[in-house]
Design a protein around this motif. Structure first.
Motif, PDB file in Angstrom:
ATOM      1  N   ALA A 222     -11.949  -3.769  14.375  1.00  0.00           N
ATOM      2  CA  ALA A 222     -10.811  -3.392  13.568  1.00  0.00           C
ATOM      3  C   ALA A 222     -11.393  -2.246  12.432  1.00  0.00           C
ATOM      4  CB  ALA A 222     -10.465  -4.581  12.536  1.00  0.00           C
ATOM      5  N   LYS A 223     -12.417  -2.116  12.093  1.00  0.00           N
ATOM      6  CA  LYS A 223     -13.162  -1.243  11.306  1.00  0.00           C
ATOM      7  C   LYS A 223     -13.249   0.073  11.737  1.00  0.00           C
ATOM      8  CE  LYS A 223     -17.358  -1.016   8.599  1.00  0.00           C
ATOM      9  NZ  LYS A 223     -18.792  -1.463   8.412  1.00  0.00           N
ATOM     10  N   PHE A 224     -13.628   0.036  13.021  1.00  0.00           N
ATOM     11  CA  PHE A 224     -13.666   1.228  13.965  1.00  0.00           C
ATOM     12  C   PHE A 224     -12.316   1.981  14.034  1.00  0.00           C
ATOM     13  CE2 PHE A 224     -12.855   2.923  18.361  1.00  0.00           C
ATOM     14  CZ  PHE A 224     -13.575   4.250  18.312  1.00  0.00           C
ATOM     15  N   LEU A 225     -11.409   1.292  14.341  1.00  0.00           N
ATOM     16  CA  LEU A 225      -9.981   1.709  14.517  1.00  0.00           C
ATOM     17  C   LEU A 225      -9.294   2.097  13.160  1.00  0.00           C
ATOM     18  CD1 LEU A 225      -8.425  -0.813  17.001  1.00  0.00           C
ATOM     19  CD2 LEU A 225      -9.015   1.566  17.578  1.00  0.00           C
ATOM     20  N   ALA A 226      -9.897   1.528  12.013  1.00  0.00           N
ATOM     21  CA  ALA A 226      -9.361   1.929  10.756  1.00  0.00           C
ATOM     22  C   ALA A 226      -9.935   3.327  10.499  1.00  0.00           C
ATOM     23  CB  ALA A 226      -9.615   0.896   9.787  1.00  0.00           C
ATOM     24  N   LYS A 227     -11.138   3.448  10.822  1.00  0.00           N
ATOM     25  CA  LYS A 227     -11.885   4.657  10.638  1.00  0.00           C
ATOM     26  C   LYS A 227     -11.438   5.815  11.432  1.00  0.00           C
ATOM     27  CE  LYS A 227     -15.584   7.130   8.820  1.00  0.00           C
ATOM     28  NZ  LYS A 227     -15.640   7.413   7.649  1.00  0.00           N
ATOM     29  N   VAL A 228     -11.145   5.629  12.564  1.00  0.00           N
ATOM     30  CA  VAL A 228     -10.444   6.565  13.489  1.00  0.00           C
ATOM     31  C   VAL A 228      -9.194   7.249  12.820  1.00  0.00           C
ATOM     32  CG1 VAL A 228      -9.427   7.144  15.695  1.00  0.00           C
ATOM     33  CG2 VAL A 228     -11.635   5.938  15.539  1.00  0.00           C
ATOM     34  N   LYS A 229      -8.492   6.336  12.594  1.00  0.00           N
ATOM     35  CA  LYS A 229      -7.054   6.524  11.936  1.00  0.00           C
ATOM     36  C   LYS A 229      -7.426   7.325  10.574  1.00  0.00           C
ATOM     37  CE  LYS A 229      -2.581   4.308  10.791  1.00  0.00           C
ATOM     38  NZ  LYS A 229      -1.957   3.227  10.473  1.00  0.00           N
ATOM     39  N   GLN A 230      -8.249   7.010   9.754  1.00  0.00           N
ATOM     40  CA  GLN A 230      -8.659   7.542   8.793  1.00  0.00           C
ATOM     41  C   GLN A 230      -8.883   9.176   8.675  1.00  0.00           C
ATOM     42  OE1 GLN A 230     -11.785   5.730   6.333  1.00  0.00           O
ATOM     43  NE2 GLN A 230     -12.152   7.974   5.411  1.00  0.00           N
ATOM     44  N   VAL A 231      -9.888   9.233   9.558  1.00  0.00           N
ATOM     45  CA  VAL A 231     -10.509  10.381   9.940  1.00  0.00           C
ATOM     46  C   VAL A 231      -9.215  11.522  10.404  1.00  0.00           C
ATOM     47  CG1 VAL A 231     -11.907  11.771  11.683  1.00  0.00           C
ATOM     48  CG2 VAL A 231     -12.690   9.635  10.317  1.00  0.00           C
ATOM     49  N   VAL A 232      -8.337  10.937  11.584  1.00  0.00           N
ATOM     50  CA  VAL A 232      -7.348  11.877  11.886  1.00  0.00           C
ATOM     51  C   VAL A 232      -6.442  12.291  10.949  1.00  0.00           C
ATOM     52  CG1 VAL A 232      -5.357  11.792  13.507  1.00  0.00           C
ATOM     53  CG2 VAL A 232      -7.599  10.806  14.404  1.00  0.00           C
ATOM     54  N   ALA A 233      -6.070  11.492  10.144  1.00  0.00           N
ATOM     55  CA  ALA A 233      -5.266  11.573   8.900  1.00  0.00           C
ATOM     56  C   ALA A 233      -5.615  12.577   7.897  1.00  0.00           C
ATOM     57  CB  ALA A 233      -4.837  10.496   8.044  1.00  0.00           C
ATOM     58  N   LYS A 234      -7.005  12.690   7.873  1.00  0.00           N
ATOM     59  CA  LYS A 234      -7.790  13.510   6.926  1.00  0.00           C
ATOM     60  C   LYS A 234      -8.201  15.070   7.743  1.00  0.00           C
ATOM     61  CE  LYS A 234     -11.251  13.615   3.127  1.00  0.00           C
ATOM     62  NZ  LYS A 234     -12.326  12.743   2.398  1.00  0.00           N
ATOM     63  N   VAL A 235      -8.718  14.799   8.903  1.00  0.00           N
ATOM     64  CA  VAL A 235      -9.441  16.177   9.481  1.00  0.00           C
ATOM     65  C   VAL A 235      -8.086  16.638  10.545  1.00  0.00           C
ATOM     66  CG1 VAL A 235     -11.511  16.904  10.954  1.00  0.00           C
ATOM     67  CG2 VAL A 235     -11.553  15.022   9.347  1.00  0.00           C
ATOM     68  N   GLY A 236      -7.234  15.704  11.152  1.00  0.00           N
ATOM     69  CA  GLY A 236      -6.545  15.993  12.109  1.00  0.00           C
ATOM     70  C   GLY A 236      -7.140  15.747  13.534  1.00  0.00           C
ATOM     71  N   PHE A 237      -8.429  15.592  13.659  1.00  0.00           N
ATOM     72  CA  PHE A 237      -8.590  15.123  14.758  1.00  0.00           C
ATOM     73  C   PHE A 237      -9.923  14.194  14.747  1.00  0.00           C
ATOM     74  CE2 PHE A 237     -12.468  17.540  15.421  1.00  0.00           C
ATOM     75  CZ  PHE A 237     -12.389  18.522  14.453  1.00  0.00           C
TER      76      PHE A 237
END
Lengths: 418, 418
Positions: A222-237
């Motif tokens: 859950a923590k991993f997926l949340a982090k991926v989502k956050q990074v994509v939102a911020k960085v684009g990938f």
């Protein structure tokens, strides 16, 4: 009268620079007029009396060996058990050593091999056979105790950092309409050193790789997926580097290749990136790509670290010097005296301090959120990938790797009934 | 009065050298005092009027661009349909071009992009807008018609041949007690060029890779497994290179990544090596390892081919020259006049001959048994991986890749309602 021969053997997974160690061993021994035999396929060749006469190789071939990846004499995954359990095998080794007047035994490998070298030295002592055993460090896993780093690691680390940086440029260019998440699976059963080295590809938390998953921290989906989502939102990938050995809090490997085990009893892993990619796609809906470099990461001599290459040769040379001085049951280790500039030297450490130990990353090397490396880790890792090891290329556009003649010496004993 | 601007855009999967083409385009245009705009994320940036002013980049940055992988301005997978079906989009492109006085449009991509450039040129003619459209070749798939080869392919081919040779040395050293079969998955949807290039890693049929599986030949599982068994018996190990696009006789892809399709309507493949590895293990019982290099193979600028790098720059320079001379709806292609020594030059070819065509490997390039390449293929492929493209490294052991400023020009039109 013979003055004795030196037996060199390679063990475990090979690296981009283990042959650089072999080259240094042979070169140093030749300079001391010592004959070097090499066991074909590691300790198995010693048991089978399959010994290669390295004096048949030209100086040019031994020089070219220093830039040839793989294991020139063959390596093996073959674990000897305790002196009691495998006594017949240890005794056979001593018979072969005696038959070929082997007075110095250099075993080039990881902690299992250090253990074997130690036990052989103990048996020789028990039998009163004058033998000096020296372990020579090698492993891309960087998990040997005592030594600052392990030859083979720096080159695999450089491959990892460069490959991740290059792939990240690709993903960054395409993310708007194509792959948003890229997952790189790094080798490392229990220690996350190689995955950590990928951290050198970026400079701050938003640079790729934005997420590193290490076996030293429990994998929390859950923590991993949340982090991926956050990074994509911020960085684009988002570029993720995952160690093959990551486990959940209850100690389950996130993925394994059908649960097979190798002859050392280690589970044969694989498939972590594939698993994570499937999760990211299913749960977050991003287009995802992943890579499993597998053996490419440990054999990529074309992008070897000069530091690593120099250290691989230094431990080979020192191993011969220690052996000839009679330093028994030791391993030449790398001792760091300064990070920047990186100063190191070779010292002898007792095999007993290295055999069967496994060095994990210090807690201080892992970022608080568990998804990256600290400045301290960076200071440790950075010098290890520094410099480009020279490599001659042919007119055909391929590196000039050497194939040795590998001429066997005549057997003197009955066949091994192992 | 403005003399017109040149618009450059990158399309489709990026390569190790597409930025070398971009660098040459900008350098050549600067030498002719022509202003170059670059579309952010390919044709999408043109539609959105997201245009980058390359004059804000220093000469040093443009020079460094020549050795930086990825796509510096962003690329995209975004396929424009026919002029009728997507008329509004084509008209929007013309509006943007007019607003920024774009007189020359260079679209750097594969056959889909050649098609887009051709259609834009047709619409401009219809509207009487003076525009010269030039396609610039790029694809690691090497599947463009007319041109001898495609910039990007030679570097990916060199990466493939070297990686396979290095991994094969690893496998050869370990085969006795560890991995017997190693499988490398190469990119290539319908044409097996990259997998074929792996054949350069060996010189005769017993050298690795002993088996190459190409999409040009139907995958026959029984024949494949029998061949693996035969090679292992003879050589001791077997290295297989499989193109991601291999299909059975009835046209089914051997494996695909969940059947997803990209925006060009191509199936997103992956997982062939994993599938083959499972079969080899289950049917033959060998220990098997496999690699999926994925994006690493197309972004590995650290091991780029000098020939490829020079050609990437040559097509960029020629594209500008053709454009400024008013050669409309053409692409600079590479014409080979000799294999050894390799002689080539750049000529202009009509986009209509390239758009939407796909060049497969000639039958004469594939060995009779279907598992390898012929001497004819070798003569074709060999020069393409020749030479090592120069690459500066930093003191940190990483290549010095540049990040551009990518300053957008002020928009002049209402937002695109695409």
């Amino acid at each position: 009268m013979s003055q004795g021969t030196l037996l060199y053997a390679q063990s475990g997974g090979v690296t981009a620079v283990i042959n650089a160690t072999a080259s240094a061993v042979i070169t140093e021994a030749r300079s001391k007029k010592i004959k070097v035999l090499a066991a074909r396929n590691g300790i198995l060749g010693a048991l089978r009396e399959e010994l290669i006469d390295t004096s048949k190789e030209s100086a040019a071939s031994i020089a070219a060996l220093a830039h040839t990846p793989g294991g020139a004499f063959g390596s093996c995954r073959y674990k000897l058990k305790s002196l009691d359990a495998d006594r017949a095998k240890y005794e056979r080794l001593l018979e072969v050593f005696k038959a070929h007047d082997v007075r110095w035994f250099l075993y080039n490998g990881g902690n299992d091999s250090a253990d074997t070298a130690l036990k052989v030295s103990q048996l020789a002592k028990e039998y009163g056979y004058p033998l000096t055993c020296v372990g020579v460090p090698k492993t891309i896993d960087n998990d040997l105790a005592v030594t600052d780093t392990c030859p083979g690691f720096g080159s695999a680390a450089k491959y990892t950092a460069i490959s991740v940086r290059e792939a990240a440029l690709d993903v960054a260019a395409m993310a708007e309409t194509s792959t948003r998440v890229f997952i790189y699976e790094a080798m490392g059963r229990h220690a996350g050193w190689l995955a950590a080295a990928a951290g050198l590809a970026g400079e701050n938390a938003e640079d790729a790789p934005q997420i590193i998953l290490l076996p030293e921290r429990a994998y929390d989906e859950a923590k991993f997926l949340a982090k991926v989502k956050q990074v994509v939102a911020k960085v684009g990938f988002c570029v993720v580097v995952a160690s093959e050995g990551i486990q959940t809090a209850d100690g389950q490997f996130v993925a394994d290749a059908g649960g097979a085990t190798d002859s050392f009893g280690h589970t044969q892993l694989g498939g972590v990136a594939s698993y994570l990619a499937g999760k990211v796609k299913a749960e977050l809906g991003y287009k995802v790509h992943w890579t499993l470099p597998d053996y490419l990461q440990r054999s990529a001599r074309h992008v070897a670290s000069k530091t690593d290459w120099e250290q691989a040769q230094a431990v080979g040379k020192a191993a011969v010097q220690f052996a000839l001085k009679g330093h028994n049951a030791v391993m030449p280790v790398i001792v760091r005296s300064s990070d920047a500039p990186y100063h190191w030297k070779i010292e002898a450490a007792p095999l007993s301090k290295i055999a069967n130990h496994e060095k994990k990353m210090p807690a201080g090397f892992i970022r608080k959120d568990g998804f990256g490396i600290t400045e301290k880790a960076r200071r440790y890792l950075q010098p290890l990938i520094r410099g480009e090891a020279p490599l001659p290329y042919g007119r055909d556009g391929l590196p000039k790797y050497v194939t040795l003649k590998n001429v066997a010496v005549t057997k003197k004993l009955p066949a091994w009934e192992g």
